[in-house]
Design a protein around this motif. Sequence first.
Motif, PDB file in Angstrom:
ATOM      1  N   MET A 172       0.844  -1.191   0.000  1.00 52.03           N
ATOM      2  CA  MET A 172       0.000   0.000   0.000  1.00 52.03           C
ATOM      3  C   MET A 172       0.884   1.247   0.000  1.00 52.03           C
ATOM      4  SD  MET A 172      -3.006  -0.924   2.706  1.00 52.03           S
ATOM      5  CE  MET A 172      -4.013   0.434   2.092  1.00 52.03           C
ATOM      6  N   TYR A 173       0.379   2.336  -0.561  1.00 55.16           N
ATOM      7  CA  TYR A 173       1.160   3.568  -0.500  1.00 55.16           C
ATOM      8  C   TYR A 173       0.256   4.788  -0.436  1.00 55.16           C
ATOM      9  CZ  TYR A 173       0.532   3.660  -5.649  1.00 55.16           C
ATOM     10  OH  TYR A 173       0.018   3.670  -6.922  1.00 55.16           O
ATOM     11  N   ASN A 174       0.752   5.802   0.259  1.00 54.36           N
ATOM     12  CA  ASN A 174       0.062   7.077   0.448  1.00 54.36           C
ATOM     13  C   ASN A 174       0.499   8.027  -0.667  1.00 54.36           C
ATOM     14  OD1 ASN A 174      -0.683   9.698   1.284  1.00 54.36           O
ATOM     15  ND2 ASN A 174      -0.594   9.131   3.442  1.00 54.36           N
ATOM     16  N   LYS A 175      -0.379   8.277  -1.600  1.00 53.91           N
ATOM     17  CA  LYS A 175      -0.026   9.088  -2.771  1.00 53.91           C
ATOM     18  C   LYS A 175       0.325  10.523  -2.393  1.00 53.91           C
ATOM     19  CE  LYS A 175      -2.557   8.178  -6.519  1.00 53.91           C
ATOM     20  NZ  LYS A 175      -3.752   7.917  -7.378  1.00 53.91           N
ATOM     21  N   ASP A 176      -0.285  11.031  -1.312  1.00 54.83           N
ATOM     22  CA  ASP A 176      -0.012  12.414  -0.912  1.00 54.83           C
ATOM     23  C   ASP A 176       1.452  12.620  -0.538  1.00 54.83           C
ATOM     24  OD1 ASP A 176      -2.603  13.226  -1.352  1.00 54.83           O
ATOM     25  OD2 ASP A 176      -3.236  13.004   0.740  1.00 54.83           O
ATOM     26  N   ILE A 177       2.045  11.629   0.133  1.00 58.98           N
ATOM     27  CA  ILE A 177       3.462  11.754   0.522  1.00 58.98           C
ATOM     28  C   ILE A 177       4.351  11.721  -0.713  1.00 58.98           C
ATOM     29  CG2 ILE A 177       5.343  10.696   1.830  1.00 58.98           C
ATOM     30  CD1 ILE A 177       3.292   9.735   3.856  1.00 58.98           C
ATOM     31  N   TRP A 301     -10.543   1.193   6.634  1.00 61.32           N
ATOM     32  CA  TRP A 301      -9.879   2.158   7.501  1.00 61.32           C
ATOM     33  C   TRP A 301      -9.099   3.206   6.702  1.00 61.32           C
ATOM     34  CZ3 TRP A 301      -4.963   1.120   6.034  1.00 61.32           C
ATOM     35  CH2 TRP A 301      -4.646  -0.190   5.687  1.00 61.32           C
ATOM     36  N   ALA A 302      -8.931   2.968   5.392  1.00 61.56           N
ATOM     37  CA  ALA A 302      -8.162   3.911   4.564  1.00 61.56           C
ATOM     38  C   ALA A 302      -9.049   4.678   3.582  1.00 61.56           C
ATOM     39  CB  ALA A 302      -7.079   3.151   3.795  1.00 61.56           C
ATOM     40  N   LYS A 303     -10.374   4.623   3.794  1.00 62.92           N
ATOM     41  CA  LYS A 303     -11.281   5.125   2.764  1.00 62.92           C
ATOM     42  C   LYS A 303     -11.131   6.625   2.500  1.00 62.92           C
ATOM     43  CE  LYS A 303     -15.115   5.415   6.098  1.00 62.92           C
ATOM     44  NZ  LYS A 303     -16.448   4.880   6.428  1.00 62.92           N
ATOM     45  N   ASP A 304     -10.696   7.396   3.500  1.00 61.28           N
ATOM     46  CA  ASP A 304     -10.543   8.825   3.249  1.00 61.28           C
ATOM     47  C   ASP A 304      -9.101   9.215   2.954  1.00 61.28           C
ATOM     48  OD1 ASP A 304      -9.633   8.353   5.827  1.00 61.28           O
ATOM     49  OD2 ASP A 304     -10.354  10.268   6.611  1.00 61.28           O
ATOM     50  N   MET A 305      -8.253   8.203   2.690  1.00 65.76           N
ATOM     51  CA  MET A 305      -6.866   8.464   2.305  1.00 65.76           C
ATOM     52  C   MET A 305      -6.745   8.524   0.784  1.00 65.76           C
ATOM     53  SD  MET A 305      -4.486   6.026   4.722  1.00 65.76           S
ATOM     54  CE  MET A 305      -2.999   6.533   3.836  1.00 65.76           C
ATOM     55  N   ASN A 306      -5.733   9.218   0.316  1.00 66.92           N
ATOM     56  CA  ASN A 306      -5.389   9.225  -1.104  1.00 66.92           C
ATOM     57  C   ASN A 306      -4.335   8.145  -1.306  1.00 66.92           C
ATOM     58  OD1 ASN A 306      -5.057   9.908  -3.787  1.00 66.92           O
ATOM     59  ND2 ASN A 306      -3.719  11.664  -3.349  1.00 66.92           N
ATOM     60  N   TRP A 307      -4.785   6.913  -1.541  1.00 65.13           N
ATOM     61  CA  TRP A 307      -3.878   5.772  -1.536  1.00 65.13           C
ATOM     62  C   TRP A 307      -4.114   4.891  -2.755  1.00 65.13           C
ATOM     63  CZ3 TRP A 307      -5.663   0.649  -1.372  1.00 65.13           C
ATOM     64  CH2 TRP A 307      -7.032   0.499  -1.141  1.00 65.13           C
ATOM     65  N   ASP A 308      -3.152   4.008  -2.978  1.00 69.26           N
ATOM     66  CA  ASP A 308      -3.329   2.940  -3.960  1.00 69.26           C
ATOM     67  C   ASP A 308      -2.451   1.775  -3.513  1.00 69.26           C
ATOM     68  OD1 ASP A 308      -4.178   1.490  -6.208  1.00 69.26           O
ATOM     69  OD2 ASP A 308      -4.090   3.260  -7.498  1.00 69.26           O
ATOM     70  N   VAL A 309      -2.352   0.782  -4.364  1.00 66.63           N
ATOM     71  CA  VAL A 309      -1.672  -0.447  -3.978  1.00 66.63           C
ATOM     72  C   VAL A 309      -0.923  -0.996  -5.181  1.00 66.63           C
ATOM     73  CG1 VAL A 309      -3.724  -1.851  -4.494  1.00 66.63           C
ATOM     74  CG2 VAL A 309      -2.039  -2.700  -2.849  1.00 66.63           C
TER      75      VAL A 309
END
Length: 447
Positions: A172-177, A301-309
């Motif tokens: 998983m990764y946080n696109k915002d970072i 738990w990650a639904k409001d994150m800007n993430w992908d996998v």
Amino acid sequence: MKKHTYALAGTLLLLGSVLAGCSGSAPAADTPASSGTATGSGSAAAVVDKPVELYFYHNGNITEEQFQTMYGNYMKEKLPNVTAKFVPKDKNVSLAEMISSGTTKIDIFIDSIGQIGLKGSLLDIGLNQDLTDLVKKHNVDLNRFEPTTLEAIQVMGGLYGLPISNSALVLMYNKDIFDKFGVAYPKDGMTWDDLADMARKLTRSEGGTQYVGYTTSINHFLRLNPLSLANIDPAAKTAALETDDWKKLIQETLVKPMQVEGYNQVLNDLQKQWYKIPYLDEFSKTRNVAMFSFMYGDYSWAKDMNWDVAALPTFADKPKIGSQAYPSYMFVTSTSEHKDEAMEVIKLFISDDYQSQLSKTGGITILKDEAIKQQFGSETPLKDKNIKNAVFYNAFAPAAPKTRFDTYVEDGIRGQITPLLLGETDLNTALRTAQEGINKKIEADTQ
């Protein structure tokens, strides 16, 4: 480890957390049947001619309502003569005590590969039965299964259960970072060297926040490690961590991406936590972690994150070999008085019908069927994420045997990871120290 199931896209994909990695969602009972064979292994048309009560024990902390949503309602529709009785867990009474009291019946036991060998589980207390003869009697075609889902249980000594859902490690990764620091997003097919380079670029301080490039769930990673290293030698009942392969695993996947300037502050802040290195809260709540390898799940738990996998990185000399599989199984117990009826139930959950809806609603099928795999995630909020590629890009690594002592290895290595990353010890010493502590625990536990 703190155990972390998911249902109709919600409750049963919860299950992966409860069993530390079982994955999948329960199909609706009125799902139209997909095409399947008439052998009882591909078709959902299982038959139980006479009324029977079957008792189910789920080795996860689920409620009876969740059990009915995941399994009971489907059985009721397809096998109306079967009454499913849910046996709740009792935190004050062990499974062994429940069985020895003579008051508890269990016909079908549901558990994940990561838990099945642990102390107090099915194999440990002797409720297991090899299903080879029942599989033949019921004409179940084992060639339909993803091979590693069967191997994972067979390396435990027999075909004690049949898999009904699967899981694996993904990245998983946080696109915002990544956007903040101008680093390109992870891609399927990366190597561990690629990840380490990326992690170093992302481990930096900005605006009073110390960001780290990469972390993992050590327990899950060791349990499903891509080199297929056994945590414990099942014959010798000892840990053997002082090998080149163990050194390679720890050095390439933990030390290189994490032993970076700036990581120290985060490690020091986590020493009162059981997990020692950044984990789920740091990725999803504090959000100072760029990449996190974890079990595939619904990620509510990650639904409001800007993430992908993305797919789990691989070793350069083992391209496209990801983590080991993490199946969940239905087991017919040795004490069941209704073994044939129990097999009819299991045939429902390995049918094309059930597995197709499982796949659509975000569960990883245990079948090789490419058409079923292509349906993966099509009816979930995650359909716009890279989940299909992340899950199926790599092949599963060969299965390593699981034992009742595996958590000792996880605890031992986790206990050494901070001094190792801080440079207070070297890799050889860390593995030797962990091994000595693990073997002492095993010796004390077997006396």
